[in-house]
Write a protein that holds these residues in place. Structure first.
Motif, mmCIF file in Angstrom:
data_model
loop_
_atom_site.group_PDB
_atom_site.id
_atom_site.type_symbol
_atom_site.label_atom_id
_atom_site.label_comp_id
_atom_site.label_asym_id
_atom_site.label_seq_id
_atom_site.Cartn_x
_atom_site.Cartn_y
_atom_site.Cartn_z
ATOM 1 N N MET A 225 61.847 44.613 32.403
ATOM 2 C CA MET A 225 61.612 43.330 31.579
ATOM 3 C C MET A 225 62.417 43.599 30.359
ATOM 4 O O MET A 225 62.585 42.666 29.525
ATOM 5 N N LYS A 226 62.635 44.743 29.976
ATOM 6 C CA LYS A 226 63.372 45.256 28.702
ATOM 7 C C LYS A 226 64.768 44.988 28.825
ATOM 8 O O LYS A 226 65.380 44.973 27.693
ATOM 9 N N LEU A 227 65.242 44.861 30.041
ATOM 10 C CA LEU A 227 66.873 44.534 30.011
ATOM 11 C C LEU A 227 67.233 43.254 29.404
ATOM 12 O O LEU A 227 66.712 42.309 29.365
ATOM 13 N N SER A 228 68.452 43.498 29.129
ATOM 14 C CA SER A 228 69.178 42.085 28.529
ATOM 15 C C SER A 228 69.485 41.148 29.795
ATOM 16 O O SER A 228 69.518 41.547 30.993
ATOM 17 N N ASP A 229 69.762 40.055 29.549
ATOM 18 C CA ASP A 229 69.896 38.733 30.518
ATOM 19 C C ASP A 229 71.171 39.316 31.160
ATOM 20 O O ASP A 229 71.136 39.025 32.444
ATOM 21 N N GLU A 230 72.364 39.874 30.369
ATOM 22 C CA GLU A 230 73.275 40.386 31.249
ATOM 23 C C GLU A 230 73.221 41.621 32.218
ATOM 24 O O GLU A 230 73.607 41.529 33.300
ATOM 25 N N THR B 90 78.220 48.031 41.661
ATOM 26 C CA THR B 90 77.219 46.745 41.279
ATOM 27 C C THR B 90 77.283 46.373 39.641
ATOM 28 O O THR B 90 76.749 45.386 39.286
ATOM 29 N N GLY B 91 77.407 47.415 39.193
ATOM 30 C CA GLY B 91 76.953 47.225 37.586
ATOM 31 C C GLY B 91 75.614 47.455 37.351
ATOM 32 O O GLY B 91 75.119 47.136 36.188
ATOM 33 N N ALA B 92 74.578 47.800 38.325
ATOM 34 C CA ALA B 92 73.099 47.827 38.279
ATOM 35 C C ALA B 92 72.800 49.022 37.265
ATOM 36 O O ALA B 92 73.607 49.821 37.091
ATOM 37 N N THR B 93 71.621 48.804 36.331
ATOM 38 C CA THR B 93 71.130 49.672 35.709
ATOM 39 C C THR B 93 70.329 50.587 36.286
ATOM 40 O O THR B 93 69.468 50.478 36.941
ATOM 41 N N PHE B 94 70.579 52.011 36.271
ATOM 42 C CA PHE B 94 69.802 53.070 36.726
ATOM 43 C C PHE B 94 68.297 53.237 35.972
ATOM 44 O O PHE B 94 68.448 53.355 34.956
ATOM 45 N N VAL C 162 59.912 40.508 41.077
ATOM 46 C CA VAL C 162 58.965 39.764 40.194
ATOM 47 C C VAL C 162 60.074 39.107 39.008
ATOM 48 O O VAL C 162 59.878 37.857 38.686
ATOM 49 N N ALA C 163 60.969 39.766 38.653
ATOM 50 C CA ALA C 163 61.980 39.223 37.567
ATOM 51 C C ALA C 163 62.982 38.616 38.351
ATOM 52 O O ALA C 163 63.920 37.917 37.614
ATOM 53 N N GLY C 164 62.973 38.310 39.542
ATOM 54 C CA GLY C 164 64.219 37.628 40.184
ATOM 55 C C GLY C 164 65.542 38.003 40.163
ATOM 56 O O GLY C 164 66.430 37.786 40.179
ATOM 57 N N ILE C 165 65.723 39.699 40.230
ATOM 58 C CA ILE C 165 66.782 40.198 40.160
ATOM 59 C C ILE C 165 67.056 41.139 41.296
ATOM 60 O O ILE C 165 66.058 41.570 41.975
ATOM 61 N N PRO C 166 68.316 41.717 41.406
ATOM 62 C CA PRO C 166 68.602 42.490 42.715
ATOM 63 C C PRO C 166 68.020 43.885 42.501
ATOM 64 O O PRO C 166 68.048 44.287 41.272
ATOM 65 N N SER C 167 67.721 44.671 43.477
ATOM 66 C CA SER C 167 67.390 46.078 43.403
ATOM 67 C C SER C 167 67.924 46.847 44.541
ATOM 68 O O SER C 167 67.943 46.400 45.567
ATOM 69 N N TYR C 168 68.660 48.052 44.333
ATOM 70 C CA TYR C 168 69.119 48.933 45.141
ATOM 71 C C TYR C 168 68.393 50.206 45.045
ATOM 72 O O TYR C 168 68.632 50.948 44.132
ATOM 73 N N ILE C 169 68.110 50.601 46.160
ATOM 74 C CA ILE C 169 67.275 51.845 46.104
ATOM 75 C C ILE C 169 67.966 52.852 47.356
ATOM 76 O O ILE C 169 67.763 52.673 48.261
ATOM 77 N N VAL C 170 68.399 53.682 46.854
ATOM 78 C CA VAL C 170 68.820 54.893 47.494
ATOM 79 C C VAL C 170 67.690 56.031 48.032
ATOM 80 O O VAL C 170 66.879 56.294 47.294
ATOM 81 N N LYS D 90 72.798 41.860 37.035
ATOM 82 C CA LYS D 90 73.577 42.692 37.932
ATOM 83 C C LYS D 90 72.351 43.902 38.610
ATOM 84 O O LYS D 90 72.755 44.648 39.513
ATOM 85 N N GLY D 91 71.202 43.678 38.179
ATOM 86 C CA GLY D 91 70.077 44.382 38.987
ATOM 87 C C GLY D 91 69.798 45.671 38.437
ATOM 88 O O GLY D 91 70.265 46.540 37.387
ATOM 89 N N VAL D 92 68.943 46.533 39.382
ATOM 90 C CA VAL D 92 68.626 47.799 38.795
ATOM 91 C C VAL D 92 68.623 48.649 40.187
ATOM 92 O O VAL D 92 68.716 48.221 41.270
ATOM 93 N N ALA D 93 68.854 49.705 39.933
ATOM 94 C CA ALA D 93 68.932 51.067 40.936
ATOM 95 C C ALA D 93 68.261 52.159 40.790
ATOM 96 O O ALA D 93 67.795 52.580 39.498
ATOM 97 N N THR D 94 67.982 52.864 41.827
ATOM 98 C CA THR D 94 67.253 54.236 41.592
ATOM 99 C C THR D 94 67.432 54.752 42.998
ATOM 100 O O THR D 94 67.808 54.557 43.969
#
Lengths: 317, 317
Positions: free
Chosen positions: A65-70, A143-147, A94-102, A74-78
């Motif tokens: 929820m703290k991420l910027s709209d930008e 993807t530019g996702a945030t780790f 819940v936030a309607g954004i993609p997630s990439y889970i390794v 691009k989503g999140v990853a971990t």
């Protein structure tokens, strides 16, 4: 890297408001039978009833929820094979954004299913830390996702701290707080918030004897990584994080240990007397308290029950 | 015997005050995953967290506290091998009076231990109804103790009714209440209180297919005793009581059945999704609801989770 500031009391209070509608304010339960056995008054904050079945829902929701709209676009990853994976996938969903889970190829099917259930995209890799890190880097680059790391990360610590905030808001006059310690997200957040709330509150970490790197590090005054952990408390195998260690050194009174036998006994006690389901890691604080009863005689002790994700077909009793 | 009056709304409210300090006002839990599966909004009143691990603590406490001082001195007696035995021994212990519990010699050790733990005096007898009744009569004659039956008894029904009272006080706008039915103490009390609260509330009983005497009796309009019950729901083997049947006929909308497979599935769902421990009997309402989904679409349904006394070494999964 520039030195990061710890979240302030207000930061944590804002975090609690930020994630309020995405998590449960979990109930606090008591057991007169366990009180009698322990010789003190115990209050259990039931994060096993939390979304995704663990406190990890808090830190993941706060970070997303703290991420910027930008960033959100691009989503999140971990990389994770545990509760953080499901928690992050859920928060993203819940936030309607993609997630990439390794996830390592040998991760339990049930964990993969949980991540998929929340719409997380799983990237399978070889079950080595190296492979996990390489794959994560690749995904982030592509993807530019945030780790979002599982514990060594300010926004995660800030999110986990909201659990102690709820606890102290709901239950007056707690003199002691206890939480299990693995990576240190929960214990760090708990210690930080308790310090702000009332520095007189004593915060204890509880750790399995078979994975006692936090205990060793705390005693030595320097970070000693975990090697060859061997314990039934499978949520606490990881090494303590750096930010987490810094907070713990400052604000935690002591780290207490429990053997696997003591952990299983405490787990069974909670099942039988409190009628709730917890995972082995979650029983470590009660086990450590019962192994150190004299420290807590007559006190009001708050214990954070961290999670309830356990394979019911493999209960240790 | 003279016809007895059912407890009034005020009687039940007084009972709630009478037993307030001896029981828990148990929490209400929800699960969005189970709601989605059921297609309605479910609220679970957790009597598995009640004293002695079951709603039976209510009726026993109410019956004991209503005795005159003269009666109290001589104590209470019952025959039971189940939760009522422990509940009565505990209520007597809290009141500081003796309790005499006639138990069949083959009663599980853990049940005997619970009764002894509360200071109840166990009178062992042969495992037949005849032997239980003879021994109870003998104890009552010798001691002057008051016999407190497990369900077919106004003060017990009045006590069990306090559960629905708490439920409706805490949770607005419930349209349906469901409870399991064995002897009918809980279902009778629930139906009576709901009728007083708001006659529009639909009350359903839930019963295992393998012990469906309440269902049969309800359909036939006359009491048909249970013969050869065969179900995993071991708390619901007994026959419906007479007073209980009278209330149920008047105020219960329907009795729904669940097979043992459905009961085990519902039990597992509650363990996995809600992280709480319940006994098989306690899963019957959710099982019956899931087997009759269309009746409950979109409604707000309150389910009483009756108890959590289960042998963890013999879980059916």
């Amino acid at each position: 890297m520039e030195k990061q500031e710890f979240p302030s009391f207000n930061d944590i209070r804002f975090a609690a408001v930020r994630i309020k509608s995405f998590i449960h304010n979990t109930p606090i339960l008591t057991s007169s039978a366990i009180n009698e056995l322990a010789g003190c008054e115990l209050f259990f904050k039931c994060e096993n009833f939390q979304k995704v079945g663990a406190f990890k829902a808090r830190g993941a929701a706060n970070s997303v929820m703290k991420l910027s709209d930008e960033q959100k676009k691009k989503g999140v990853a971990t990389h994770s094979s545990g509760n953080h994976a499901a928690a992050l996938a859920r928060a993203a969903s819940v936030a309607g954004i993609p997630s990439y889970i390794v996830m390592p190829s040998n991760a339990p099917e049930i964990k993969k299913k949980a991540v998929k259930g929340y719409g997380g995209k799983i990237i399978e890799c070889k079950p080595t830390l190296k492979a996990r890190e390489t794959n994560l880097e690749k995904v982030v680059n592509e993807t530019g996702a945030t780790f979002i790391p599982p514990y060594d990360y300010m926004d995660v610590i800030e999110g986990q701290a909201t659990c102690a905030l709820e606890f102290l808001e709901a239950q007056d006059n707690l003199e002691v707080l206890m939480a299990p310690v693995g990576g240190g997200g929960l214990l760090g957040g708990t210690a930080l918030l308790s310090h702000y709330w009332d520095p007189e509150i004593e915060v204890y970490g509880a750790e399995p004897k078979g994975a006692d790197d936090a205990y060793q590090s705390f005693k030595a005054g320097r970070l000693i990584p975990q090697t060859n952990p061997n314990t039934i408390a499978d949520g606490l195998l990881t090494s303590l994080g750096e930010l987490n260690f810094e907070i713990i050194q400052k604000y935690v009174k002591d780290i207490l240990l429990a053997s696997d036998d003591e952990i299983v006994s405490a787990m069974r006690l909670i099942y039988e007397r409190m009628k709730i389901i917890i995972e082995p890691s979650c029983a470590v604080p009660l086990a450590a308290l019962l192994a150190n009863k004299s420290k807590f005689q007559g006190k009001k002790v708050g214990i954070i029950l961290s999670g309830g994700n356990v394979d019911l077909e493999k209960l240790p009793f």
